[in-house]
Design an enzyme around this catalytic site. Structure first.
Site, mmCIF file in Angstrom:
data_model
loop_
_atom_site.group_PDB
_atom_site.id
_atom_site.type_symbol
_atom_site.label_atom_id
_atom_site.label_comp_id
_atom_site.label_asym_id
_atom_site.label_seq_id
_atom_site.Cartn_x
_atom_site.Cartn_y
_atom_site.Cartn_z
ATOM 1 C CG LEU A 1 -30.676 56.530 17.568
ATOM 2 C CD1 LEU A 1 -30.458 56.877 18.449
ATOM 3 C CD2 LEU A 1 -29.954 55.597 16.638
ATOM 4 C CG ASP A 2 -32.439 48.694 18.970
ATOM 5 O OD1 ASP A 2 -33.494 48.988 17.805
ATOM 6 O OD2 ASP A 2 -31.282 48.413 18.266
#
Length: 177
Positions: free
Chosen positions: A136-137
């Protein structure tokens, strides 16, 4: 380690060595499997014996020890068993190290957690480090799956690739136009 190519195993074991160096050592018979010359794409089998005809200094030079930081845990454990750890990653936490942050990352927090439990010891585990299956960012919160052993990592990566049993859902919050 069975089922993986010998060059990929060696790259994990001698993680600071270049692939060209490893290929050269395989070609020159300085690295053998079961006392025989092998090709770089040889698939390792259970009970294979890898011989490294390299000096101790050379081997030590090419092995980077994984440092375990004692970090505060920012993630929440959603599920854990012997093979996987599923955590809820908060926003503003990187998953992997990068130039802007090399210490306080999700991976390093997980390694600290597993090490404190006795589930991971880098001194005994030479080629595998628990790894994230999805990412995930930094600014995204959500669930991250971590494989706690090599077999789980292979299986989970195959499930992700084949879109079997694992489904991804994203929810976006928008403020304004």
């Amino acid at each position: 380690e069975e089922g993986q190519r010998v060059d990929r195993f060696l790259k994990k074991y001698l993680n600071k060595a270049s692939l060209s160096f490893l290929y050269k050592m395989i070609r020159k018979k300085n690295i053998k499997v079961n006392n025989k010359r092998v090709e770089k794409n040889y698939i390792l089998n259970r009970d294979d014996k890898i011989q490294l005809y390299l000096s101790e200094d050379t081997i030590e030079k090419f092995i980077e020890k994984k440092e375990i930081f004692n970090l505060k845990r920012d993630f929440i454990i959603v599920h854990e068993d012997d093979n996987i750890l599923i955590v809820s990653k908060p926003d503003n936490l990187l998953i992997h190290e990068e130039k802007s942050e090399s210490k306080n990352t999700l991976v390093n927090q997980v390694l600290s957690y597993l090490h404190s439990k006795g589930d991971y010891d880098p001194e005994n585990e030479k080629t595998f480090v628990p790894a994230c299956v999805n990412r995930l960012d930094r600014n995204t919160s959500g669930l991250v799956i971590i494989a706690k052993n090599y077999e789980s990592l292979k299986n989970l990566n195959e499930m992700m690739r084949n879109k079997d049993f694992i489904e991804k859902y994203y929810i976006t919050v928008v403020k304004g136009t």
